[in-house]
Design a protein around this motif. Sequence first.
Motif, short mmCIF file in Angstrom:
data_model
loop_
_atom_site.label_atom_id
_atom_site.label_comp_id
_atom_site.label_asym_id
_atom_site.label_seq_id
_atom_site.Cartn_x
_atom_site.Cartn_y
_atom_site.Cartn_z
N TRP A 150 -10.50 -8.99 6.08
CA TRP A 150 -9.88 -9.46 4.59
C TRP A 150 -10.30 -8.71 3.39
N VAL A 151 -9.62 -8.11 2.77
CA VAL A 151 -9.86 -7.13 1.75
C VAL A 151 -8.84 -7.63 0.30
N GLY A 152 -9.32 -6.82 -0.57
CA GLY A 152 -8.43 -6.52 -1.73
C GLY A 152 -9.44 -7.29 -2.88
N GLY A 160 -1.76 -4.76 -4.04
CA GLY A 160 -1.98 -3.52 -3.27
C GLY A 160 -1.02 -2.53 -3.73
N GLY A 161 -1.26 -1.33 -3.03
CA GLY A 161 -0.34 -0.38 -3.56
C GLY A 161 -0.43 0.85 -2.18
N ASP A 174 -7.05 -18.50 -4.67
CA ASP A 174 -6.87 -17.09 -4.69
C ASP A 174 -7.02 -16.37 -3.04
N TYR A 175 -6.21 -15.56 -2.93
CA TYR A 175 -6.23 -15.18 -1.56
C TYR A 175 -6.20 -13.66 -1.24
N LEU A 176 -6.76 -13.22 -0.10
CA LEU A 176 -6.71 -11.62 0.13
C LEU A 176 -5.74 -11.29 0.97
N THR A 205 -0.38 -7.03 0.54
CA THR A 205 0.50 -7.63 -0.70
C THR A 205 0.52 -6.51 -1.98
N GLY A 206 1.42 -6.92 -2.86
CA GLY A 206 1.43 -6.13 -3.87
C GLY A 206 2.60 -5.37 -4.13
#
Length: 481
Positions: free
Chosen positions: A17-19, A42-43, A8-10, A207-208
């Motif tokens: 590195w967030v999310g 993300g958005g 799993d990645y951020l 990402t998102g």
Amino acid sequence: MNKVKEMDYLMNINGEWVGEDLDTLKVTNPANGEHVGTVPNGGEEEAQQAIEAAHEAFGSWSELTAYDRAGYLKKLHQLMLENQEELARIMTLEMGKPIHESRGEVNYAASFIEWFAEEGKRIYGETIPAHVSGKRLQVWKKPVGVVAAITPWNFPAAMLTRKIGPALAAGCTVLMKPSSESPLTAVKLMELCEKAGFPKGVVNLVTGSSSKIAKAIMENEKVRKITFTGSTEVGKILIKQSADQVKRLSLELGGHAPLIILDDANVDVAVKGVMASKFRNAGQTCICANRIYVQAGIYEEFVEKFSREVEKLKVGNGIDESVNVGPLINRDGLDKVNHHVQDAVSKGASVVTGGEVITEGEGVFFSPTVIKDVDQSMVVMQEETFGPVAPIQKIDSEAEAVHLANNTPYGLAAYVFTENVARGTRVIEQLNFGIVGWNDGAPSAAQVPFGGMKESGMGREGGHEGIDAFVESQYVSIGME
């Protein structure tokens, strides 16, 4: 790589590195349906944070010398080559292309970083002769500002580096938005940017949700440049949305590439060229041959030799070193390819080889296919297939070939096979396409301009033109008296 748990990645905003607290998007391998990893969904909020970070970093990054910025890019280039195998494996697992093609893409992607590391040193201004005494007239080149790079799933490494390479070299800061179908390659590239030492905020990854992130990008006046590769339909939306703030755009959009084989062509060379163009990435490339026009005198010979080579292709999981053609990206893509083939057959075309959905567990495969006796009434000759299907239409003359080739709203790539220099020159001069391969099925390279005419986009990526999209010309008139 930066993981919350196994695979799993951020995402990365302003060097962090967030999310981990967000909902996630699942990434699956189209060859078998297996879980590959997840990324944060993300958005708007995350996009706004990334834009602010890029805006804050722009001042100091743009003030560095071109040589200093080149140092960071050269380090990234080195790291990409050192991590070629990991990048290639991630790419194959998340979007299916054969592992040897993924390795090739890593090299191709790295070549853009290397090219623009050097090209950034050659952003020249001008001194212009004055029209009156006592003045000096100059043109300075300035980076455009914060750049949003939005990329597709089919070339998850090369489409990013072809955008961020020139942007960073020119002195811009960037927000990367990869496709949700294949975001993991971008996460690894972001990690390499971090290892290369890029200052915080210079490179950001979000990402998102494409619609939510794009909304933030298009509405925030701090984003001055959008560089996008994707469908013409989405490109048109971005053009409309950019009008409110007159954002600068570079768009590499859809294609429907014709490939013309005239009767004086070397048939063996033509077969090799079509194989190189058509079946790379299972036909899921914007410049692959979609419409093949063969002059009557060599039509049967070409169909026979070409079909024989296609039958040798091995279909399967791209992680297998012996596989030539991997899966399609998803079920919608598979259904579209199958529809194109069935429509052609129902209207009188003949399948020479292939033409079948391959059932292999959860995999999304279609057999490499050759269809002959196609005509313009068939969907496959009017719409981009984006799959391993080669429809072949018989033509009588070069004039007919040119007419059919140009009879499309798209103008990205075209191919011509002929041994006659005068004939080849004449045909190419009449083709309305930004890229033409003459006896060459693989024309792409970092040092050449890539882009299309008509509804295939605006602007060029690669070559010395590729960096122009990221700088503004500032005219300065200096009074000397």
